[in-house]
Design a protein around this motif. Structure first.
Motif, PDB file in Angstrom:
ATOM      1  N   LYS A 204       4.835  -0.230   7.967  1.00  0.00           N
ATOM      2  CA  LYS A 204       4.745   0.170   6.561  1.00  0.00           C
ATOM      3  C   LYS A 204       5.842   1.169   6.208  1.00  0.00           C
ATOM      4  CE  LYS A 204      -0.226  -0.565   6.159  1.00  0.00           C
ATOM      5  NZ  LYS A 204      -1.546   0.061   5.931  1.00  0.00           N
ATOM      6  N   TRP A 205       6.072   2.135   7.079  1.00  0.00           N
ATOM      7  CA  TRP A 205       7.042   3.172   6.786  1.00  0.00           C
ATOM      8  C   TRP A 205       8.475   2.688   6.884  1.00  0.00           C
ATOM      9  CZ3 TRP A 205       4.830   8.191   9.523  1.00  0.00           C
ATOM     10  CH2 TRP A 205       3.628   8.545   8.882  1.00  0.00           C
ATOM     11  N   GLU A 206       8.712   1.577   7.606  1.00  0.00           N
ATOM     12  CA  GLU A 206      10.063   1.060   7.743  1.00  0.00           C
ATOM     13  C   GLU A 206      10.271  -0.222   6.927  1.00  0.00           C
ATOM     14  OE1 GLU A 206      11.004   0.699  11.873  1.00  0.00           O
ATOM     15  OE2 GLU A 206      11.069   2.870  12.183  1.00  0.00           O
ATOM     16  N   ALA A 207       9.296  -0.538   6.053  1.00  0.00           N
ATOM     17  CA  ALA A 207       9.427  -1.738   5.218  1.00  0.00           C
ATOM     18  C   ALA A 207      10.658  -1.641   4.328  1.00  0.00           C
ATOM     19  CB  ALA A 207       8.167  -1.925   4.380  1.00  0.00           C
ATOM     20  N   GLU A 208      10.969  -0.445   3.891  1.00  0.00           N
ATOM     21  CA  GLU A 208      12.178  -0.200   3.109  1.00  0.00           C
ATOM     22  C   GLU A 208      13.133   0.642   3.951  1.00  0.00           C
ATOM     23  OE1 GLU A 208      12.951  -1.386   0.256  1.00  0.00           O
ATOM     24  OE2 GLU A 208      11.041  -2.289  -0.341  1.00  0.00           O
ATOM     25  N   LYS A 209      14.279   0.088   4.296  1.00  0.00           N
ATOM     26  CA  LYS A 209      15.214   0.777   5.191  1.00  0.00           C
ATOM     27  C   LYS A 209      15.654   2.131   4.639  1.00  0.00           C
ATOM     28  CE  LYS A 209      19.445   0.061   7.864  1.00  0.00           C
ATOM     29  NZ  LYS A 209      20.565  -0.886   8.154  1.00  0.00           N
ATOM     30  N   VAL A 210      15.662   2.263   3.313  1.00  0.00           N
ATOM     31  CA  VAL A 210      16.129   3.506   2.704  1.00  0.00           C
ATOM     32  C   VAL A 210      15.252   4.676   3.117  1.00  0.00           C
ATOM     33  CG1 VAL A 210      14.767   3.195   0.591  1.00  0.00           C
ATOM     34  CG2 VAL A 210      16.829   4.606   0.542  1.00  0.00           C
TER      35      VAL A 210
ATOM     36  N   MET B 294       0.841  -1.203   0.000  1.00  0.00           N
ATOM     37  CA  MET B 294       0.000   0.000   0.000  1.00  0.00           C
ATOM     38  C   MET B 294       0.872   1.248   0.000  1.00  0.00           C
ATOM     39  SD  MET B 294      -3.020   1.152   2.630  1.00  0.00           S
ATOM     40  CE  MET B 294      -4.120  -0.065   1.944  1.00  0.00           C
ATOM     41  N   VAL B 295       0.414   2.292  -0.649  1.00  0.00           N
ATOM     42  CA  VAL B 295       1.172   3.539  -0.707  1.00  0.00           C
ATOM     43  C   VAL B 295       1.140   4.210   0.654  1.00  0.00           C
ATOM     44  CG1 VAL B 295       1.390   5.744  -1.846  1.00  0.00           C
ATOM     45  CG2 VAL B 295       0.501   3.804  -3.103  1.00  0.00           C
ATOM     46  N   THR B 296       2.242   4.777   1.068  1.00  0.00           N
ATOM     47  CA  THR B 296       2.302   5.502   2.331  1.00  0.00           C
ATOM     48  C   THR B 296       2.871   6.883   2.112  1.00  0.00           C
ATOM     49  OG1 THR B 296       4.478   4.613   2.797  1.00  0.00           O
ATOM     50  CG2 THR B 296       2.615   3.386   3.669  1.00  0.00           C
ATOM     51  N   MET B 297       2.822   7.702   3.168  1.00  0.00           N
ATOM     52  CA  MET B 297       3.197   9.101   3.005  1.00  0.00           C
ATOM     53  C   MET B 297       4.696   9.297   2.879  1.00  0.00           C
ATOM     54  SD  MET B 297       2.432  12.331   5.482  1.00  0.00           S
ATOM     55  CE  MET B 297       3.016  13.961   5.058  1.00  0.00           C
ATOM     56  N   VAL B 298       5.464   8.551   3.677  1.00  0.00           N
ATOM     57  CA  VAL B 298       6.889   8.844   3.770  1.00  0.00           C
ATOM     58  C   VAL B 298       7.630   8.668   2.457  1.00  0.00           C
ATOM     59  CG1 VAL B 298       9.035   8.190   4.916  1.00  0.00           C
ATOM     60  CG2 VAL B 298       6.940   8.419   6.230  1.00  0.00           C
ATOM     61  N   PRO B 299       7.417   7.574   1.696  1.00  0.00           N
ATOM     62  CA  PRO B 299       8.151   7.440   0.433  1.00  0.00           C
ATOM     63  C   PRO B 299       7.937   8.605  -0.522  1.00  0.00           C
ATOM     64  CG  PRO B 299       7.187   5.359   1.046  1.00  0.00           C
ATOM     65  CD  PRO B 299       6.639   6.382   2.000  1.00  0.00           C
ATOM     66  N   VAL B 300       6.691   9.061  -0.652  1.00  0.00           N
ATOM     67  CA  VAL B 300       6.417  10.173  -1.561  1.00  0.00           C
ATOM     68  C   VAL B 300       7.059  11.446  -1.057  1.00  0.00           C
ATOM     69  CG1 VAL B 300       4.612  11.693  -2.423  1.00  0.00           C
ATOM     70  CG2 VAL B 300       4.317   9.232  -2.552  1.00  0.00           C
ATOM     71  N   LEU B 301       6.964  11.650   0.254  1.00  0.00           N
ATOM     72  CA  LEU B 301       7.504  12.876   0.829  1.00  0.00           C
ATOM     73  C   LEU B 301       9.008  12.968   0.606  1.00  0.00           C
ATOM     74  CD1 LEU B 301       6.744  15.338   2.519  1.00  0.00           C
ATOM     75  CD2 LEU B 301       7.233  14.007   4.561  1.00  0.00           C
ATOM     76  N   LEU B 302       9.684  11.840   0.648  1.00  0.00           N
ATOM     77  CA  LEU B 302      11.142  11.862   0.612  1.00  0.00           C
ATOM     78  C   LEU B 302      11.735  11.543  -0.750  1.00  0.00           C
ATOM     79  CD1 LEU B 302      11.872  10.140   4.014  1.00  0.00           C
ATOM     80  CD2 LEU B 302      11.972  12.566   3.469  1.00  0.00           C
TER      81      LEU B 302
ATOM     82  N   VAL C 114      -4.677   8.944   2.284  1.00  0.00           N
ATOM     83  CA  VAL C 114      -4.629   7.484   2.320  1.00  0.00           C
ATOM     84  C   VAL C 114      -4.193   7.012   3.709  1.00  0.00           C
ATOM     85  CG1 VAL C 114      -3.358   5.468   1.487  1.00  0.00           C
ATOM     86  CG2 VAL C 114      -4.277   7.121  -0.132  1.00  0.00           C
ATOM     87  N   THR C 115      -3.217   7.701   4.297  1.00  0.00           N
ATOM     88  CA  THR C 115      -2.756   7.346   5.637  1.00  0.00           C
ATOM     89  C   THR C 115      -3.867   7.528   6.656  1.00  0.00           C
ATOM     90  OG1 THR C 115      -0.529   8.085   5.018  1.00  0.00           O
ATOM     91  CG2 THR C 115      -0.956   7.733   7.354  1.00  0.00           C
ATOM     92  N   LEU C 116      -4.623   8.614   6.537  1.00  0.00           N
ATOM     93  CA  LEU C 116      -5.765   8.836   7.429  1.00  0.00           C
ATOM     94  C   LEU C 116      -6.755   7.678   7.324  1.00  0.00           C
ATOM     95  CD1 LEU C 116      -7.659  10.394   9.284  1.00  0.00           C
ATOM     96  CD2 LEU C 116      -8.311  11.829   7.339  1.00  0.00           C
ATOM     97  N   LYS C 117      -7.044   7.245   6.108  1.00  0.00           N
ATOM     98  CA  LYS C 117      -7.977   6.124   5.911  1.00  0.00           C
ATOM     99  C   LYS C 117      -7.432   4.839   6.509  1.00  0.00           C
ATOM    100  CE  LYS C 117     -10.749   3.754   2.417  1.00  0.00           C
ATOM    101  NZ  LYS C 117     -10.473   2.415   2.974  1.00  0.00           N
ATOM    102  N   ASP C 118      -6.126   4.607   6.381  1.00  0.00           N
ATOM    103  CA  ASP C 118      -5.519   3.421   6.986  1.00  0.00           C
ATOM    104  C   ASP C 118      -5.757   3.389   8.494  1.00  0.00           C
ATOM    105  OD1 ASP C 118      -4.575   2.595   4.563  1.00  0.00           O
ATOM    106  OD2 ASP C 118      -2.507   3.250   4.901  1.00  0.00           O
TER     107      ASP C 118
END
Length: 299
Positions: free
Chosen positions: A167-173, A1-9, A99-103
């Motif tokens: 979700k936000w830490e699924a990818e360490k990068v 699922m799409v999350t906020m942090v990847p897009v933000l960064l 989307v995060t709010l809905k989650d």
């Protein structure tokens, strides 16, 4: 699922490299406040974002107009930002934020009523050096999750935030990017903004001060010291008794006047038999030296 942090960064930094600065004092801060509402009332956007330099709002975006627009004196500044690109960035953040709010609502199995998700992140510099940064979120007014750049990791502050952390830490990068944003990209962005903003942010309006008293028969005399029309908002305001600082019985908050300046007050009680001199001590960057206003009610 799409999350906020990847897009933000992952979107490229729009401002380019920092430009060398002249000697600064500060502190100066850059902060972004995001608010998403699941069921907004009439006249309230479902999503809005406001950016602040120190405590001054310098651009705003919402889900109604879908355009990032400079505010106040920054609307007259040329070259500070590419507002079309900024609008596209905020549109992307809007989608992910909601989307995060809905989650979170799905986690609580609560689709009824209106719920609010807020995020705030930013940094501070003084004398050309980073002196602080923060990144945190709240759900329905309660702390939800925050980023600790020393670990580095997202720290859940609510049981529902454990799911968000995963979700936000699924990818360490993404964790490393969050740390880099707070420690490097945000300060660089703030440095560049200062090229266009230092005059506005270095405004110094000294406080006006008034001292009043109220006497109730058989009770303490209540002294109130009011400081108003000052900027910036940091101020030292105290009652002293014979030169010794006294603990305030009320007040102490710093509130906006609505005109871009601030006000604050402190209150202390004086017993009827107390004959010591009382004064209000005011310290503010707009004053050449601390100001002392004596209470002359006994005269």
């Amino acid at each position: 699922m799409v999350t906020m942090v990847p897009v933000l960064l992952s979107l490229p930094l729009l401002l380019g490299p920092a430009v060398p600065q002249e000697t600064q004092v500060g502190p100066y801060s850059l902060a972004f406040l995001y608010t998403g509402v699941s069921r907004p009332s009439k006249g309230l956007p479902r999503f809005q974002a406001t950016a602040f330099l120190n405590d001054k709002a310098f651009f705003h975006y919402d889900s109604e107009g879908r355009k990032a627009e400079p505010l106040g004196p920054w609307s007259q500044v040329e070259g500070m930002e590419d507002w079309e690109k900024e609008s596209q960035l905020q549109k992307a953040r809007e989608e992910i934020f909601l989307v995060t709010l809905k989650d979170i609502m799905d986690y609580h199995k609560d689709s009824k009523g209106s719920h609010t998700f807020q995020g705030m992140f930013g940094c501070e510099i003084q004398n050309n050096r980073s002196t602080g940064a923060f990144w945190r979120y709240a759900y329905d007014g309660q702390d939800f999750i925050e980023f600790n750049k020393e670990i580095p990791a997202w720290v859940p502050l609510d049981p529902a935030a454990l799911n968000t952390k995963k979700k936000w830490e699924a990818e360490k990068v993404y964790v490393q990017r969050a740390k880099a944003y707070l420690e490097e990209e945000c300060p660089e962005m703030l440095q560049r903004y200062l090229n266009y903003s230092r005059t506005h942010l270095d405004q110094r309006d000294p406080p006006s001060v008034s001292v009043t008293s109220h006497v109730a028969p058989g009770r303490n005399t209540t002294l109130k010291c009011l400081a108003y029309d000052f900027y910036p908002q940091r101020i030292g305001l105290h009652w002293t008794r014979a030169g010794e600082v006294q603990e305030s019985e009320a007040g102490g908050e710093i509130l906006p006047n609505g005109s871009g300046t601030y006000q604050s007050w402190v209150v202390v009680g004086v017993p009827p038999q107390d004959r010591a001199p009382y004064s209000c001590l005011v310290e503010h960057s707009g004053l050449a030296q601390p100001l002392t206003v004596s209470w002359n009610g006994r005269q």
